[in-house]
Structures are given as structure tokens and as C-alpha cells.
Design a protein around this motif. Structure first.
Motif, mmCIF file in Angstrom:
data_model
loop_
_atom_site.group_PDB
_atom_site.id
_atom_site.type_symbol
_atom_site.label_atom_id
_atom_site.label_comp_id
_atom_site.label_asym_id
_atom_site.label_seq_id
_atom_site.Cartn_x
_atom_site.Cartn_y
_atom_site.Cartn_z
ATOM 1 N N MET A 71 0.825 -1.209 0.000
ATOM 2 C CA MET A 71 0.000 0.000 0.000
ATOM 3 C C MET A 71 0.861 1.261 0.000
ATOM 4 O O MET A 71 0.667 2.170 -0.799
ATOM 5 N N PHE A 72 1.826 1.245 0.968
ATOM 6 C CA PHE A 72 2.733 2.399 1.053
ATOM 7 C C PHE A 72 3.612 2.510 -0.188
ATOM 8 O O PHE A 72 3.901 3.616 -0.643
ATOM 9 N N ALA A 73 3.967 1.291 -0.668
ATOM 10 C CA ALA A 73 4.793 1.259 -1.890
ATOM 11 C C ALA A 73 4.029 1.882 -3.054
ATOM 12 O O ALA A 73 4.575 2.655 -3.843
ATOM 13 N N ARG B 214 3.874 5.570 -2.485
ATOM 14 C CA ARG B 214 5.178 6.186 -2.735
ATOM 15 C C ARG B 214 5.476 6.254 -4.231
ATOM 16 O O ARG B 214 6.001 7.246 -4.727
ATOM 17 N N LYS B 215 5.078 5.167 -4.901
ATOM 18 C CA LYS B 215 5.353 5.097 -6.336
ATOM 19 C C LYS B 215 4.535 6.143 -7.101
ATOM 20 O O LYS B 215 5.020 6.755 -8.061
ATOM 21 N N ASN B 216 3.333 6.324 -6.677
ATOM 22 C CA ASN B 216 2.447 7.251 -7.398
ATOM 23 C C ASN B 216 2.167 8.526 -6.607
ATOM 24 O O ASN B 216 1.106 9.134 -6.753
ATOM 25 N N GLN B 217 3.124 8.899 -5.808
ATOM 26 C CA GLN B 217 2.868 10.063 -4.927
ATOM 27 C C GLN B 217 2.608 11.359 -5.715
ATOM 28 O O GLN B 217 1.750 12.155 -5.328
#
Lengths: 277, 167
Positions: free
Chosen positions: A1-3, A6-9
Motif C-alpha cells: 500500500m505504502f509502496a 510512494r510510487k504514485n505520490q
């Protein structure tokens, strides 16, 4: 989820911003946005900067306006200067026309005193040689001008026609050494011949030593030469010198007509002169 | 983040320029949209969360200063940033003309966004004729200015990075 976050921030934050702006837009359009915390803060920060920038802008604008105004004044000044020049040209033309009118009127008036059959002509050229005093007129044999006719103006005698073409006439002036006009001293009626000379200008020749000639005496045509009508002013005596030897006086004459200031002349027909004489 | 903050400050200065000095340019009613150029620059060269937020805030600042309704430019600038960011991977900027074209397209995106918002939230007589004219003119002016602004921003960025490295 965080990934994923972070990836699509960036994408997500952009979408959040979009949604936020849409929310603000909707709220503002509906008039529901009562408390805007960011706007006043931004304005508070920007106000002094904007005042300074606007003052500078106004100053620049003012300078620009002043410059434009000055340029405008310059352009207007140039326009006015051109207008003045144009008006001066017009004024000169009017003055010239008036002067021509006056001259022609005088000529007409003078012409009425002369016998009929007088030709009016304009001087179109002056002498091309310093040895001869002559001028060229714009009327010739086609206009009834013949060799030997007298040329006069309201001011006095000018000379006589010595050569004629169909459209031009050459006039030998009084100041030419080859010319000679029979004259009378108006005051004393003494006779003489006015002629040109290369060294002394115009002179009155063949006046006896015994004759009373004074400076300022006016000379008029006698009418005996068969060229000029009688009574035309020829000139004024400017210098009288009685030589110790010789029969005649040496008299210098100032011609009544200055060719430099003459533009129109009258040509008096020979037969008319003859009638007169 | 520092760079985004620096660029945000630059953006504020650009707003100052837009609202003051740029009115002196003989462009009639059109004011060059330097904020749009900055947002495109952000989207192309520094697509970060700070840049996304900066685009929104700068748009919002423009709204605060000059828009009749809040959120109008914030929405448009956010959309421009997003559009440029999404297309930045397939754009290879090597020539000033390309940057001009990108800014021109971005300006058209902004114009489309404004039209969309305008028609939904506002109604003005003769909107379409005016809108089309302004969009085209604004896009052209922004495209013309883009290479210069990009060059200045790059130089500024290089300067900031040099200071950072030195520190």
C-alpha cells in the motif's frame, strides 16, 4: 500500500490538488467559502512587494508616457514646422502673384499711354557674355515683333530689338556700348546720345561743354532716333565731368531700368514710333 | 523540497511580474502567463509532490490576486502540471522550439480547463468568442516566452544546486 502510494505520490498529490481546487471552486461559486486562510496570508505577503513593484511599474509607465508625449510633441513640432514651411511657400507665391499683378497693372497702365500695337513680352534670358548687354524676350516675329523696335517698361527705356526669330527677340540694352538712344535732358532740353561703355557703365555722349548739366538731371527719349517714342525716361545723370580739353562733357548716367529687376517689358512697334515722331 | 520552495518563491515573483511589469508590454489585454511556463517546467524537470503542491498554490495565488472566483487557476495549473507530468516521459526536450510547443499545448490544456470550469460555474455573455481569442493569444505568447523562461530557470536551478553542493 505504502509502496503504491510512494510510487504514485506525484500523481496522487496532483489529483488531490485537482480535487481540492475543484472543491474550492465549487464552494467559492456557491458562496460557501467564508473563511479562506491562505488567500489573506498570500495577499499579506505579496502586498508590500506588489506596492513596490506597482510603484516601479507606474514610474516606468510614467516615464514611457512622458517619452511618448515628448515624441508626440516632437512629431507635432515637425508637422507644424512642415505646415509653416508650406504656408511660407504659399505666402511667397501669393506675394509673388501680387507683385506680378502690380507689375502687370503698371505695365497695362503704361501701355494705355503708348500708341496702339504694343506687344507685351517676358524676359526669358539674360546676356550670356560680359561683353554684351542684351536679353532675350519670349515674343518674336510671329507676335509682330520686328528688328529695330523699342523695348520699354513703365520705369523707362530698356533697349531695342536687334534680332528676331518666330518666337523670340533679342534686345540690345541701353548699357551696351553698341547701342545709342537719342535723348533730351528734361530740365534744359539739351540733346545727347545715351550709350553703354565697357569701363564707365552708361554714359551720355556728345553734350557740348557749354550745356548746363547737373547731377540728378533726368534724361528722356527725344523721339528723333525713330526707335523710341518721345518722353520715355532713360536715366538720371549721376556724374558730370568737364574735361580740360575736348568739345563734350563726360556724363555718367544711371539707367532708369535695372534689368535685374525687370521681368515683363513692352515692345513698341516701329511704325507706331514713326507715327509718333 | 528546497528546490520546489525556491521555485515557488520564483513563482510568487513571477506573479508580481505578471500583475505589474508585464502590463507594460504592448500585448493589449493579453498578459503573458509565466506561472503556466513555470508549472510546465516543474512538470517536465521536477515532478515532485512539492511541485504538484506548488503548482496548485501558485494557481491559487493567481486566483487570490486576480481571479473573480477562487480555485479557477488552481484547478487549471494543477491540471497543466498533471498533464505535463504524465506526458513528460515521452517528451524529450532538446530544442527550444520543442519547449515552446509543449508550453503551447499546456496553455491550450489550461484554456480548455478554464472553459470547462467557466461553463460549469460561471456564465458570461459572449464568452466563447472572447475565450477562444484569449486562449490562442495567451498560448502563443507563453510559447514564445517559454524558451527564455526555461533557460532562466535552468540557470537558477544550476546556481541553487551549486550552492547546495558547496554547503
Amino acid at each position: 500500500m505504502f509502496a503504491f502510494l510512494r510510487k504514485n505520490q506525484i500523481l496522487l498529490s496532483s489529483c488531490c490538488c485537482l480535487l481540492l481546487s475543484l472543491y474550492i471552486l465549487t464552494a467559492a461559486a456557491r458562496g460557501q467559502l467564508k473563511n479562506d486562510p491562505i488567500g489573506p496570508l498570500l495577499l499579506w505577503i505579496m502586498r508590500p512587494l506588489q506596492i513596490a513593484a506597482q510603484t516601479t511599474t507606474n514610474w516606468i509607465d510614467e516615464m514611457e508616457n512622458s517619452y511618448s508625449m515628448l515624441t508626440g510633441y516632437k512629431a507635432e513640432n515637425e508637422k507644424l514646422r512642415e505646415r509653416i514651411q508650406q504656408l511660407e511657400v504659399e505666402r511667397d507665391q501669393l506675394l509673388e502673384a501680387e507683385a506680378t499683378n502690380q507689375r502687370l497693372q503698371k505695365l497695362l497702365e503704361f501701355r494705355s499711354h503708348l500708341p496702339s500695337g504694343v506687344v507685351t513680352a517676358s524676359i526669358i534670358a539674360n546676356s550670356g557674355s560680359s561683353w554684351f548687354k542684351s536679353c532675350l524676350l519670349d515674343k518674336g516675329s510671329a507676335d509682330g515683333v520686328h528688328k529695330g523696335m523699342a523695348v520699354v517698361t513703365p520705369l523707362g527705356a530698356v533697349g531695342q530689338v536687334v534680332a528676331v526669330t518666330a518666337r523670340t527677340a533679342k534686345v540690345l540694352l541701353l548699357a551696351d556700348p553698341n547701342n545709342g538712344v537719342d535723348v533730351l535732358v528734361q530740365r534744359t532740353r539739351a540733346r545727347g546720345i545715351v550709350s553703354g561703355s565697357l569701363d564707365n557703365g552708361t554714359i551720355l555722349k556728345y553734350v557740348k561743354r557749354s550745356e548746363d548739366i547737373q547731377e540728378g538731371d533726368r534724361l528722356v527719349t527725344s523721339g528723333f532716333d525713330g526707335v523710341f517714342p518721345k518722353g520715355i525716361v532713360v536715366g538720371t545723370v549721376v556724374k558730370v565731368r568737364k574735361q580740360t580739353l575736348g568739345l563734350f562733357q563726360h556724363i555718367e548716367v544711371m539707367p532708369a531700368v535695372s534689368l535685374a529687376r525687370t521681368e515683363e517689358v513692352l515692345i513698341v512697334k516701329a511704325d507706331v514710333n514713326q507715327e509718333k515722331n | 523540497m528546497k528546490l520546489s520552495l525556491s521555485l515557488f518563491v520564483v513563482g510568487i515573483l513571477l506573479i508580481l511580474l505578471q500583475t505589474t511589469f508585464l502590463h507594460l508590454l504592448p500585448l493589449g489585454p493579453v498578459v503573458p502567463d509565466l506561472i503556466l511556463v513555470l508549472c510546465v517546467y516543474w512538470g517536465l524537470y521536477h515532478p515532485t509532490v512539492g511541485a504538484a503542491l506548488g503548482s496548485f498554490l501558485l494557481g491559487y495565488s493567481v486566483d487570490v490576486v486576480s481571479s473573480p472566483i477562487l480555485g479557477l487557476n488552481a484547478f487549471a495549473m494543477s491540471l497543466v502540471f498533471l498533464a505535463v507530468y504524465l506526458s513528460s516521459r515521452s517528451i524529450w526536450l532538446h530544442h527550444p522550439v520543442v519547449s515552446s510547443i509543449v508550453v503551447l499545448l499546456a496553455s491550450l490544456v489550461k484554456g480548455a480547463a478554464l472553459i470547462l470550469v467557466w461553463t460549469v460555474f460561471l456564465s458570461v455573455d459572449g464568452f466563447w468568442t472572447g475565450a477562444v481569442r484569449y486562449i490562442l493569444m495567451e498560448a502563443l505568447v507563453a510559447a514564445v516566452l517559454a524558451p527564455v523562461v526555461f533557460a532562466l530557470l535552468r540557470r537558477g536551478q544550476a546556481y541553487v544546486e551549486q550552492i547546495r553542493v558547496t554547503a
